[in-house]
Design an enzyme around this catalytic site. Structure first.
Site, PDB file in Angstrom:
ATOM      1  N   PHE A   1      -1.379   1.772  54.530  1.00 53.06           N
ATOM      2  CA  PHE A   1      -2.111   1.590  55.776  1.00 53.06           C
ATOM      3  C   PHE A   1      -2.011   0.140  56.247  1.00 53.06           C
ATOM      4  O   PHE A   1      -2.314  -0.782  55.500  1.00 53.06           O
ATOM      5  CB  PHE A   1      -3.578   1.982  55.574  1.00 53.06           C
ATOM      6  CG  PHE A   1      -4.336   2.080  56.848  1.00 53.06           C
ATOM      7  CD1 PHE A   1      -4.226   3.213  57.645  1.00 53.06           C
ATOM      8  CD2 PHE A   1      -5.154   1.039  57.278  1.00 53.06           C
ATOM      9  CE1 PHE A   1      -4.911   3.317  58.841  1.00 53.06           C
ATOM     10  CE2 PHE A   1      -5.850   1.138  58.472  1.00 53.06           C
ATOM     11  CZ  PHE A   1      -5.736   2.276  59.257  1.00 53.06           C
ATOM     12  N   VAL A   2      -1.589  -0.062  57.486  1.00 55.27           N
ATOM     13  CA  VAL A   2      -1.401  -1.425  58.002  1.00 55.27           C
ATOM     14  C   VAL A   2      -2.228  -1.659  59.268  1.00 55.27           C
ATOM     15  O   VAL A   2      -2.606  -0.721  59.966  1.00 55.27           O
ATOM     16  CB  VAL A   2       0.090  -1.724  58.291  1.00 55.27           C
ATOM     17  CG1 VAL A   2       0.900  -1.708  57.013  1.00 55.27           C
ATOM     18  CG2 VAL A   2       0.669  -0.740  59.302  1.00 55.27           C
TER      19      VAL A   2
ATOM     20  N   ASP B   1      -5.423  -0.849  64.282  1.00 55.85           N
ATOM     21  CA  ASP B   1      -6.788  -1.146  63.857  1.00 55.85           C
ATOM     22  C   ASP B   1      -7.152  -0.517  62.523  1.00 55.85           C
ATOM     23  O   ASP B   1      -6.493   0.403  62.038  1.00 55.85           O
ATOM     24  CB  ASP B   1      -7.778  -0.638  64.899  1.00 55.85           C
ATOM     25  CG  ASP B   1      -7.906   0.889  64.853  1.00 55.85           C
ATOM     26  OD1 ASP B   1      -6.860   1.569  64.905  1.00 55.85           O
ATOM     27  OD2 ASP B   1      -9.035   1.383  64.733  1.00 55.85           O
TER      28      ASP B   1
ATOM     29  N   ASP C   1       2.702   3.262  68.281  1.00 55.19           N
ATOM     30  CA  ASP C   1       2.687   2.240  67.242  1.00 55.19           C
ATOM     31  C   ASP C   1       3.398   2.684  65.962  1.00 55.19           C
ATOM     32  O   ASP C   1       4.269   1.995  65.461  1.00 55.19           O
ATOM     33  CB  ASP C   1       1.246   1.779  66.952  1.00 55.19           C
ATOM     34  CG  ASP C   1       0.289   2.948  66.707  1.00 55.19           C
ATOM     35  OD1 ASP C   1       0.745   4.104  66.615  1.00 55.19           O
ATOM     36  OD2 ASP C   1      -0.928   2.695  66.620  1.00 55.19           O
TER      37      ASP C   1
ATOM     38  N   GLY D   1      -3.215   1.723  70.059  1.00 55.80           N
ATOM     39  CA  GLY D   1      -2.400   1.073  69.031  1.00 55.80           C
ATOM     40  C   GLY D   1      -1.129   0.421  69.554  1.00 55.80           C
ATOM     41  O   GLY D   1      -0.714  -0.618  69.065  1.00 55.80           O
TER      42      GLY D   1
ATOM     43  N   LYS E   1       7.141   5.200  59.120  1.00 57.25           N
ATOM     44  CA  LYS E   1       6.837   5.414  57.702  1.00 57.25           C
ATOM     45  C   LYS E   1       7.723   6.546  57.205  1.00 57.25           C
ATOM     46  O   LYS E   1       7.629   7.665  57.714  1.00 57.25           O
ATOM     47  CB  LYS E   1       5.363   5.760  57.533  1.00 57.25           C
ATOM     48  CG  LYS E   1       4.441   4.608  57.880  1.00 57.25           C
ATOM     49  CD  LYS E   1       3.007   4.951  57.575  1.00 57.25           C
ATOM     50  CE  LYS E   1       2.127   3.741  57.747  1.00 57.25           C
ATOM     51  NZ  LYS E   1       0.713   4.052  57.484  1.00 57.25           N
TER      52      LYS E   1
ATOM     53  N   ASP F   1       4.298   8.491  61.686  1.00 60.23           N
ATOM     54  CA  ASP F   1       3.907   8.787  60.307  1.00 60.23           C
ATOM     55  C   ASP F   1       4.337  10.220  60.005  1.00 60.23           C
ATOM     56  O   ASP F   1       5.490  10.462  59.658  1.00 60.23           O
ATOM     57  CB  ASP F   1       2.403   8.565  60.160  1.00 60.23           C
ATOM     58  CG  ASP F   1       1.934   8.658  58.727  1.00 60.23           C
ATOM     59  OD1 ASP F   1       2.764   8.931  57.846  1.00 60.23           O
ATOM     60  OD2 ASP F   1       0.734   8.462  58.463  1.00 60.23           O
TER      61      ASP F   1
HETATM   62  P1  5GP Z   1       1.287  10.791  62.905  1.00 65.04           P
HETATM   63  O1  5GP Z   1       0.715  11.654  63.972  1.00 65.04           O
HETATM   64  O2  5GP Z   1       2.747  10.453  63.084  1.00 65.04           O
HETATM   65  O3  5GP Z   1       0.987  11.290  61.522  1.00 65.04           O
HETATM   66  O4  5GP Z   1       0.455   9.457  62.931  1.00 65.04           O
HETATM   67  C1  5GP Z   1       0.671   8.545  63.861  1.00 65.04           C
HETATM   68  C2  5GP Z   1      -0.617   7.879  64.273  1.00 65.04           C
HETATM   69  O5  5GP Z   1      -1.459   7.584  63.185  1.00 65.04           O
HETATM   70  C3  5GP Z   1      -0.235   6.555  64.879  1.00 65.04           C
HETATM   71  O6  5GP Z   1      -0.082   6.670  66.269  1.00 65.04           O
HETATM   72  C4  5GP Z   1      -1.375   5.670  64.491  1.00 65.04           C
HETATM   73  O7  5GP Z   1      -2.348   5.718  65.507  1.00 65.04           O
HETATM   74  C5  5GP Z   1      -1.931   6.272  63.237  1.00 65.04           C
HETATM   75  N1  5GP Z   1      -1.465   5.541  62.052  1.00 65.04           N
HETATM   76  C6  5GP Z   1      -0.517   5.938  61.174  1.00 65.04           C
HETATM   77  N2  5GP Z   1      -0.340   5.039  60.202  1.00 65.04           N
HETATM   78  C7  5GP Z   1      -1.188   4.022  60.486  1.00 65.04           C
HETATM   79  C8  5GP Z   1      -1.452   2.761  59.853  1.00 65.04           C
HETATM   80  O8  5GP Z   1      -0.891   2.377  58.812  1.00 65.04           O
HETATM   81  N3  5GP Z   1      -2.389   1.970  60.441  1.00 65.04           N
HETATM   82  C9  5GP Z   1      -3.051   2.337  61.579  1.00 65.04           C
HETATM   83  N4  5GP Z   1      -3.945   1.485  62.067  1.00 65.04           N
HETATM   84  N5  5GP Z   1      -2.821   3.520  62.204  1.00 65.04           N
HETATM   85  C10 5GP Z   1      -1.907   4.347  61.650  1.00 65.04           C
HETATM   86 MG    MG Z   2      -1.641   6.147  67.653  1.00 67.17          MG
END
Ligand code: 5GP
Ligand code: MG
Length: 188
Positions: A161-162, A168, A106, A47, A138, A109
């Site tokens: 979701f983007v 992707d 990327d 990403g 986010k 979240d």
């Molecule tokens: P976290 O572990 O912080 O919950 O999530 C982070 C990972 O989830 C990011 O590195 C990414 O790969 C994926 N992710 C979170 N939100 C999105 C989104 O809106 N779009 C995409 N394509 N991946 C996301």
């Molecule tokens: Mg990721």
């Protein structure tokens, strides 16, 4: 908009020029913050690929770059419980000793992925420091309790979701040059 994606994209959230401007600013910050220090940029694949490629070219200083794989999404939209790291060999790991690391991902979240990565690097090797750079933050889903100290953040986005600029949906849309929200028909 070109035909192949115009029916799929509901909204362009961040256009190409805005992305580039902000990434250059972040690169300038990193240049200033790490002046004279041995810097290694660790890129969370896939990403962060395009973000990292643009970011390091905006850093006006010597640096090394290594990739790491972190999987929690597995191609769909639902976040999974655990984060699996792979793709980093012993040589790359030992080469990080006493270096200043900037982790480039990327999206922040829940913070689960970055927390896992930070813990991994601090437990496995003696790095000099760890800073974190993310393209998108986010703000709404931080209740999971994974604290991450962000040093560099591109943009705050809403909890939707983007795709695009490396991000992707089921493996596709990474090559869109902007950050976009897909139509509901695509993602349902
Ligand atoms: P976290 O572990 O912080 O919950 O999530 C982070 C990972 O989830 C990011 O590195 C990414 O790969 C994926 N992710 C979170 N939100 C999105 C989104 O809106 N779009 C995409 N394509 N991946 C996301
Ligand atoms: Mg990721």
């Amino acid at each position: 908009m070109r035909e192949w994606y115009e029916s799929k994209v509901a909204e362009v959230l961040i256009d190409q020029a805005t992305l580039q401007r902000r990434v250059v600013e972040l690169g300038e910050q990193i240049t200033a913050d790490y002046e004279g220090l041995p810097l290694t940029v660790v890129v969370v694949m896939q990403g962060a690929l395009f973000f990292a490629a643009d970011l390091v070219r905006a850093v006006d200083a010597p640096l090394k770059m290594i990739p790491i794989q972190a999987s929690s999404y597995h191609g769909g939209k639902a976040s999974r419980g655990s984060v699996v790291l792979s793709g980093i060999d012993d040589f790359s790991l030992s080469d990080l000793v006493d270096r200043h690391v900037v982790l480039v991902d990327d999206v922040l979240d829940t913070g689960r992925t970055l927390r896992r990565l930070i813990d991994y690097f601090t437990c496995e090797i003696q790095v000099a420091s760890i800073g974190v750079a993310v393209l998108l933050r986010k703000p709404t889903r931080r209740e999971a309790g994974f604290e991450v100290d962000l040093r560099y953040c591109g943009f705050d986005v809403a909890d939707e979701f983007v795709v695009g600029y490396g991000l992707d949906y089921q493996g596709e849309y990474r090559n869109l040059p902007f950050i976009a929200v897909l139509n509901q028909e695509v993602t349902k």
